[in-house]
Design a protein around this motif. Structure first.
Motif, mmCIF file in Angstrom:
data_model
loop_
_atom_site.group_PDB
_atom_site.id
_atom_site.type_symbol
_atom_site.label_atom_id
_atom_site.label_comp_id
_atom_site.label_asym_id
_atom_site.label_seq_id
_atom_site.Cartn_x
_atom_site.Cartn_y
_atom_site.Cartn_z
ATOM 1 N N THR A 135 0.829 -1.209 0.000
ATOM 2 C CA THR A 135 0.000 0.000 0.000
ATOM 3 C C THR A 135 0.861 1.255 0.000
ATOM 4 O OG1 THR A 135 -1.735 -1.184 1.212
ATOM 5 C CG2 THR A 135 -1.857 1.213 1.192
ATOM 6 N N ASP A 136 1.914 1.258 0.799
ATOM 7 C CA ASP A 136 2.823 2.407 0.842
ATOM 8 C C ASP A 136 3.424 2.674 -0.531
ATOM 9 O OD1 ASP A 136 2.427 2.677 3.576
ATOM 10 O OD2 ASP A 136 4.154 1.414 4.085
ATOM 11 N N LEU A 137 3.913 1.627 -1.183
ATOM 12 C CA LEU A 137 4.584 1.783 -2.475
ATOM 13 C C LEU A 137 3.622 2.271 -3.548
ATOM 14 C CD1 LEU A 137 6.787 -1.448 -2.370
ATOM 15 C CD2 LEU A 137 7.598 0.917 -2.251
ATOM 16 N N MET A 138 2.418 1.739 -3.557
ATOM 17 C CA MET A 138 1.431 2.177 -4.556
ATOM 18 C C MET A 138 1.044 3.631 -4.329
ATOM 19 S SD MET A 138 -0.901 -1.309 -4.729
ATOM 20 C CE MET A 138 -2.058 -0.610 -5.903
ATOM 21 N N ARG A 139 0.922 4.038 -3.053
ATOM 22 C CA ARG A 139 0.593 5.436 -2.750
ATOM 23 C C ARG A 139 1.730 6.361 -3.176
ATOM 24 N NH1 ARG A 139 0.250 4.926 2.216
ATOM 25 N NH2 ARG A 139 2.207 5.889 2.860
ATOM 26 N N LEU A 140 2.973 5.962 -2.910
ATOM 27 C CA LEU A 140 4.121 6.785 -3.291
ATOM 28 C C LEU A 140 4.250 6.899 -4.807
ATOM 29 C CD1 LEU A 140 6.711 5.424 -0.692
ATOM 30 C CD2 LEU A 140 5.757 7.734 -0.755
ATOM 31 N N ILE A 141 3.979 5.807 -5.509
ATOM 32 C CA ILE A 141 4.049 5.848 -6.970
ATOM 33 C C ILE A 141 2.982 6.772 -7.537
ATOM 34 C CG2 ILE A 141 3.674 4.461 -9.057
ATOM 35 C CD1 ILE A 141 5.076 2.138 -7.597
#
Length: 235
Positions: A135-141
């Motif tokens: 979830t963190d990575l998708m939000r940052l992307i």
């Protein structure tokens, strides 16, 4: 009534003749010393267990092992170099722990009747900023994609206006876009790694650590399983 007073700083004292007299008979360091003396350091794989004929003489590996065990016993943080060595020589440390367990068995310190096992969270060196979930990575992307779109829009608006975008401003925007694209590729690589491994998190400093709940907050930690023998409460 008077306050508790120590010795007068000007009082003359006679120190022991040998350093060993400073250490009490029941001090744990005496057990550490005896334990290390009982080990076959060369057989266990310690470097410099046998001295070479040339070069600068090294520290005695037995003394370094005593210092390591003493620091572990009293929870004293080691230097970065010592920490790096424990990663490179992890199998060596395992052998020492195995020898300690064998010694405890020879001394009949384990009854072997009751062992209690429980988990304990040990905080890792990995910060929250270097731990990412899917979830963190998708939000940052997604956030990076929005910022790149904003910078590209600023370039397009400059091209359409009469004055255009100055060379310095244009170069700055392009540099920012390249930086964001590089960061996006890095996050995308982490996300792909999670997809391939089936893991839910990635920690960059301590790869085996995970974000866990600790009371009312979360910390990047290890879930250590500790087994305690009932006879003498040895871990």
């Amino acid at each position: 009534m008077h306050y508790i007073e120590g010795s007068d700083r000007d009082q003359q004292v006679l120190f022991p003749e040998v350093l060993d007299d400073y250490v009490g008979e029941d001090n744990p360091v005496r057990f550490i010393d005896a334990f290390v003396d009982s080990l076959d350091l060369e057989g266990l794989g310690f470097r410099h267990a046998q001295l070479g004929e040339m070069g600068r003489p090294p520290y005695d590996p037995g003394d370094l092992l005593r210092l390591y065990v003493y620091g572990y016993l009293y929870r004293i943080r080691s230097s970065r170099k010592l920490e790096q060595e424990t990663h490179r020589n992890v199998e060596l440390i395992r052998r020492v722990c195995r020898e300690f367990t064998v010694l405890c068995k020879r001394l009949d310190l384990f009854a072997g009747e009751l062992v209690a096992i429980d988990g304990s969270k040990i905080r890792a060196a990995n910060s929250k900023q270097r731990n990412f979930s899917r979830t963190d990575l998708m939000r940052l992307i997604r956030r990076i994609d929005r910022r790149i779109a904003e910078y590209l829009g600023a370039l397009d608006e400059g091209d359409e206006s009469e004055g255009g975008v100055s060379g310095h401003r244009c170069a700055d925007l392009r540099q920012r876009i390249e930086g964001l694209q590089s960061q996006r590729a890095e996050y995308q690589g982490f996300l792909q790694g999670l997809e391939d491994s089936g893991e839910q998190q990635v920690s960059l400093t301590d790869p085996d650590s995970r974000r866990m709940k600790s009371g009312m907050r979360t910390e990047v930690s290890y879930n250590v399983q500790a087994a305690v023998e009932a006879k003498h409460k040895l871990i």
